[in-house]
Design a protein around this motif. Structure first.
Motif, PDB file in Angstrom:
ATOM      1  N   GLN A   1      13.117  -2.818  -5.351  1.00 46.97           N
ATOM      2  CA  GLN A   1      12.291  -1.996  -6.229  1.00 46.97           C
ATOM      3  C   GLN A   1      12.819  -0.573  -6.161  1.00 46.97           C
ATOM      4  OE1 GLN A   1       7.915  -2.354  -6.065  1.00 46.97           O
ATOM      5  NE2 GLN A   1       8.227  -3.949  -4.515  1.00 46.97           N
ATOM      6  N   ALA A   2      12.801   0.104  -7.279  1.00 46.13           N
ATOM      7  CA  ALA A   2      13.194   1.510  -7.327  1.00 46.13           C
ATOM      8  C   ALA A   2      12.173   2.255  -8.150  1.00 46.13           C
ATOM      9  CB  ALA A   2      14.583   1.664  -7.948  1.00 46.13           C
ATOM     10  N   MET A   3      11.710   3.374  -7.622  1.00 49.60           N
ATOM     11  CA  MET A   3      10.741   4.178  -8.367  1.00 49.60           C
ATOM     12  C   MET A   3      11.067   5.645  -8.184  1.00 49.60           C
ATOM     13  SD  MET A   3       7.265   4.025  -6.069  1.00 49.60           S
ATOM     14  CE  MET A   3       7.308   2.253  -5.938  1.00 49.60           C
ATOM     15  N   GLY A   4      10.755   6.423  -9.200  1.00 50.66           N
ATOM     16  CA  GLY A   4      11.041   7.840  -9.071  1.00 50.66           C
ATOM     17  C   GLY A   4      10.635   8.623 -10.301  1.00 50.66           C
TER      18      GLY A   4
ATOM     19  N   SER B   1      15.190 -10.896   5.882  1.00 52.17           N
ATOM     20  CA  SER B   1      14.801  -9.956   6.933  1.00 52.17           C
ATOM     21  C   SER B   1      13.909  -8.855   6.360  1.00 52.17           C
ATOM     22  CB  SER B   1      16.040  -9.359   7.595  1.00 52.17           C
ATOM     23  OG  SER B   1      16.875  -8.754   6.630  1.00 52.17           O
ATOM     24  N   GLU B   2      13.441  -7.972   7.238  1.00 52.49           N
ATOM     25  CA  GLU B   2      12.489  -6.932   6.857  1.00 52.49           C
ATOM     26  C   GLU B   2      13.040  -6.048   5.736  1.00 52.49           C
ATOM     27  OE1 GLU B   2       9.277  -6.120   7.940  1.00 52.49           O
ATOM     28  OE2 GLU B   2       9.427  -8.170   8.699  1.00 52.49           O
ATOM     29  N   PRO B   3      12.163  -5.567   4.845  1.00 49.12           N
ATOM     30  CA  PRO B   3      12.609  -4.674   3.775  1.00 49.12           C
ATOM     31  C   PRO B   3      13.282  -3.422   4.346  1.00 49.12           C
ATOM     32  CG  PRO B   3      10.381  -5.449   3.339  1.00 49.12           C
ATOM     33  CD  PRO B   3      10.722  -5.879   4.740  1.00 49.12           C
ATOM     34  N   ILE B   4      14.266  -2.948   3.635  1.00 46.94           N
ATOM     35  CA  ILE B   4      14.962  -1.704   3.970  1.00 46.94           C
ATOM     36  C   ILE B   4      14.607  -0.680   2.906  1.00 46.94           C
ATOM     37  CG2 ILE B   4      17.239  -0.625   4.230  1.00 46.94           C
ATOM     38  CD1 ILE B   4      18.286  -3.382   5.105  1.00 46.94           C
ATOM     39  N   TRP B   5      14.203   0.501   3.331  1.00 42.49           N
ATOM     40  CA  TRP B   5      13.767   1.509   2.378  1.00 42.49           C
ATOM     41  C   TRP B   5      14.466   2.834   2.651  1.00 42.49           C
ATOM     42  CZ3 TRP B   5      11.682   5.724   4.828  1.00 42.49           C
ATOM     43  CH2 TRP B   5      11.178   5.514   6.125  1.00 42.49           C
ATOM     44  N   TRP B   6      14.568   3.622   1.608  1.00 49.83           N
ATOM     45  CA  TRP B   6      15.070   4.984   1.769  1.00 49.83           C
ATOM     46  C   TRP B   6      14.628   5.848   0.595  1.00 49.83           C
ATOM     47  CZ3 TRP B   6      18.388   0.926   0.569  1.00 49.83           C
ATOM     48  CH2 TRP B   6      19.131   1.027  -0.614  1.00 49.83           C
TER      49      TRP B   6
ATOM     50  N   LEU C   1      12.357   6.516  -4.469  1.00 47.01           N
ATOM     51  CA  LEU C   1      12.231   5.605  -3.332  1.00 47.01           C
ATOM     52  C   LEU C   1      12.846   4.276  -3.711  1.00 47.01           C
ATOM     53  CD1 LEU C   1      11.026   4.543  -0.600  1.00 47.01           C
ATOM     54  CD2 LEU C   1       8.943   4.008  -1.899  1.00 47.01           C
ATOM     55  N   PHE C   2      13.672   3.748  -2.821  1.00 45.87           N
ATOM     56  CA  PHE C   2      14.213   2.395  -2.954  1.00 45.87           C
ATOM     57  C   PHE C   2      13.634   1.535  -1.839  1.00 45.87           C
ATOM     58  CE2 PHE C   2      17.817   1.968  -5.933  1.00 45.87           C
ATOM     59  CZ  PHE C   2      17.876   3.269  -6.414  1.00 45.87           C
ATOM     60  N   VAL C   3      13.265   0.311  -2.189  1.00 46.60           N
ATOM     61  CA  VAL C   3      12.852  -0.680  -1.206  1.00 46.60           C
ATOM     62  C   VAL C   3      13.612  -1.960  -1.536  1.00 46.60           C
ATOM     63  CG1 VAL C   3      10.960  -1.958  -0.161  1.00 46.60           C
ATOM     64  CG2 VAL C   3      10.550   0.352  -1.039  1.00 46.60           C
ATOM     65  N   ALA C   4      14.486  -2.383  -0.624  1.00 46.83           N
ATOM     66  CA  ALA C   4      15.326  -3.562  -0.854  1.00 46.83           C
ATOM     67  C   ALA C   4      14.942  -4.664   0.121  1.00 46.83           C
ATOM     68  CB  ALA C   4      16.797  -3.197  -0.684  1.00 46.83           C
ATOM     69  N   THR C   5      14.937  -5.880  -0.368  1.00 44.31           N
ATOM     70  CA  THR C   5      14.665  -7.054   0.459  1.00 44.31           C
ATOM     71  C   THR C   5      15.969  -7.829   0.620  1.00 44.31           C
ATOM     72  OG1 THR C   5      12.421  -7.191  -0.430  1.00 44.31           O
ATOM     73  CG2 THR C   5      13.289  -9.130   0.701  1.00 44.31           C
ATOM     74  N   PRO C   6      16.566  -7.822   1.822  1.00 47.70           N
ATOM     75  CA  PRO C   6      17.845  -8.516   2.025  1.00 47.70           C
ATOM     76  C   PRO C   6      17.752  -9.996   1.685  1.00 47.70           C
ATOM     77  CG  PRO C   6      17.383  -7.048   3.865  1.00 47.70           C
ATOM     78  CD  PRO C   6      16.134  -7.096   3.028  1.00 47.70           C
ATOM     79  N   ALA C   7      18.886 -10.538   1.238  1.00 47.77           N
ATOM     80  CA  ALA C   7      18.921 -11.944   0.816  1.00 47.77           C
ATOM     81  C   ALA C   7      18.625 -12.901   1.958  1.00 47.77           C
ATOM     82  CB  ALA C   7      20.293 -12.253   0.212  1.00 47.77           C
ATOM     83  N   ASP C   8      18.813 -12.439   3.224  1.00 48.48           N
ATOM     84  CA  ASP C   8      18.553 -13.326   4.363  1.00 48.48           C
ATOM     85  C   ASP C   8      17.084 -13.370   4.763  1.00 48.48           C
ATOM     86  OD1 ASP C   8      18.122 -10.883   5.580  1.00 48.48           O
ATOM     87  OD2 ASP C   8      19.855 -10.996   6.910  1.00 48.48           O
TER      88      ASP C   8
ATOM     89  N   GLU D   1       0.828  -1.210   0.000  1.00 49.61           N
ATOM     90  CA  GLU D   1       0.000   0.000   0.000  1.00 49.61           C
ATOM     91  C   GLU D   1       0.860   1.257   0.000  1.00 49.61           C
ATOM     92  OE1 GLU D   1      -4.050  -1.344   2.379  1.00 49.61           O
ATOM     93  OE2 GLU D   1      -2.261  -0.794   3.524  1.00 49.61           O
ATOM     94  N   GLN D   2       1.920   1.267   0.789  1.00 50.54           N
ATOM     95  CA  GLN D   2       2.782   2.437   0.850  1.00 50.54           C
ATOM     96  C   GLN D   2       3.507   2.655  -0.470  1.00 50.54           C
ATOM     97  OE1 GLN D   2       4.749   1.067   4.431  1.00 50.54           O
ATOM     98  NE2 GLN D   2       3.968   2.809   5.587  1.00 50.54           N
ATOM     99  N   ILE D   3       3.968   1.577  -1.077  1.00 51.39           N
ATOM    100  CA  ILE D   3       4.613   1.697  -2.382  1.00 51.39           C
ATOM    101  C   ILE D   3       3.623   2.229  -3.410  1.00 51.39           C
ATOM    102  CG2 ILE D   3       5.571   0.346  -4.288  1.00 51.39           C
ATOM    103  CD1 ILE D   3       6.948  -1.406  -2.202  1.00 51.39           C
ATOM    104  N   GLN D   4       2.390   1.760  -3.368  1.00 53.07           N
ATOM    105  CA  GLN D   4       1.382   2.226  -4.316  1.00 53.07           C
ATOM    106  C   GLN D   4       1.081   3.706  -4.120  1.00 53.07           C
ATOM    107  OE1 GLN D   4       0.066   0.591  -6.985  1.00 53.07           O
ATOM    108  NE2 GLN D   4      -0.829   2.602  -7.464  1.00 53.07           N
ATOM    109  N   ASN D   5       1.048   4.171  -2.875  1.00 50.54           N
ATOM    110  CA  ASN D   5       0.807   5.591  -2.620  1.00 50.54           C
ATOM    111  C   ASN D   5       1.908   6.456  -3.218  1.00 50.54           C
ATOM    112  OD1 ASN D   5      -1.526   5.016  -1.193  1.00 50.54           O
ATOM    113  ND2 ASN D   5      -0.529   5.068   0.814  1.00 50.54           N
ATOM    114  N   VAL D   6       3.153   6.007  -3.082  1.00 50.22           N
ATOM    115  CA  VAL D   6       4.267   6.765  -3.660  1.00 50.22           C
ATOM    116  C   VAL D   6       4.177   6.740  -5.178  1.00 50.22           C
ATOM    117  CG1 VAL D   6       6.770   6.913  -3.862  1.00 50.22           C
ATOM    118  CG2 VAL D   6       5.745   6.322  -1.667  1.00 50.22           C
TER     119      VAL D   6
END
Length: 324
Positions: free
Chosen positions: A102-105, A135-140, A126-133, A9-14
């Motif tokens: 994912q990268a969008m802009g 764990s929770e997505p990391i975004w910035w 916006l970048f949203v990365a999913t670590p290979a292990d 949902e947050q990605i869709q809003n952006v």
């Protein structure tokens, strides 16, 4: 990301905001183009070119060429999926080596025809990365805007930075100072020992860890920066697009555009990221001006407007008198 909305949902809003921002910027620039002619002829408009990426995602490239006001402009939206983050992304985030993302802009560069109207650039992403292990997505978030005049007018430069200061103010007293300084440092041609232009804002790695802001507040800053570009550039178009210019001034504009090419190909991380991630070459290099030139050991006359560009304006400067 927050618990009040899902990641999707947050990605869709952006994404929804970015598509709307692209449309509003193109509409505003087309209005400048429509008001720029004096002979009643039809004006240039943005063409829309949708594309898909083999790894997933795609984008919409909107490009205007051969206008009476804008010689070339590209306003690009992309939302891509990356199976393995490239070195340009993981250099500062080694824990994400090999991560999916994912990268969008929206990214834009506008090259006006009139040398008295500055080249301008803006980017929000916006970048949203999913670590290979797993764990929770990391975004910035990242982005900013900057101005590259050929014949600068001090009042325009100050107004540009006032717009930047005002949009940053609700987010903290130090935000303008930090991101203005980062812009000066980022858009610096080391081999020329000059800034690319008169700066603006540049920020990256904006997330809860780096700022203490929630996802929603980081997103609000993205929205403020996107609107800030329009608030800053449109008055300059209005004031300068009808200013008469000479062939010598046009030639100097093409010479200075060469610096823009040098920066984008040598230093710009966005260009490197796009090429390293197998991005769409046409969209990555749309920032290049349609014409540029180089001259061997060109030296403008001391005291001329061309001399003052590098002697006065292309240095990190406290344009608002804030001792930044």
């Amino acid at each position: 990301m927050t618990q009040t909305a899902s990641v999707s949902e947050q990605i869709q809003n952006v994404r929804t905001f970015l598509l709307d921002l692209q449309a509003r910027i193109c509409s505003a620039l087309e209005a400048q183009e429509a008001a720029g002619g004096t002979d009643g002829s039809s004006h240039a408009k943005f063409i829309s070119d949708g594309w898909q990426r083999p790894e997933g995602g795609g984008g919409i490239s909107r490009v205007l060429s051969d206008g009476v006001v804008i010689e070339k402009g590209g306003v690009m939206f992309s939302h891509i999926h990356i199976n393995k983050l490239p070195a340009s992304a993981t250099e500062r985030h080694p824990q994400l080596a090999g991560a999916k993302a994912q990268a969008m802009g929206v990214s834009l560069v506008i090259h006006p025809k009139n040398p008295h109207v500055p080249t301008s650039h803006a980017n929000v992403r916006l970048f949203v990365a999913t670590p290979a292990d797993g764990s929770e997505p990391i975004w910035w978030f990242g982005g900013g805007f900057d101005l590259t005049p050929i014949y600068p007018v001090m009042s325009d430069v100050v107004a540009w930075h006032r717009t930047a200061f005002d949009l940053c103010a609700p987010f903290g007293d130090d935000v303008y100072t930090k991101y203005k300084t980062w812009c000066d440092e980022y858009f610096y041609l080391k081999h020329r020992q000059e800034t690319r232009g008169v700066g603006g804002l540049f920020y990256d790695d904006v997330n809860t860890h780096s700022t203490g802001w929630s996802f929603e507040r980081c997103f609000a800053f993205m929205q403020a920066v996107g609107q800030g570009y329009l608030d800053g550039i449109l008055p300059i178009f209005e004031a300068r697009k009808h200013t008469p210019y000479t062939k010598a001034q046009r030639d100097f504009q093409l010479y200075r555009r060469g610096r823009y090419v040098e920066y984008n190909l040598v230093y710009d991380r966005g260009t490197l990221f796009g090429l390293q991630s197998n991005g769409r070459t046409e969209s990555i290099l749309v920032s290049m001006p349609p014409l540029a030139s180089w001259a061997y050991r060109y030296e403008p006359p001391v005291g001329s407007a061309e001399y003052e560009l590098t002697n006065t304006f292309l240095k990190p400067t406290d344009w608002l008198g804030l001792n930044v």
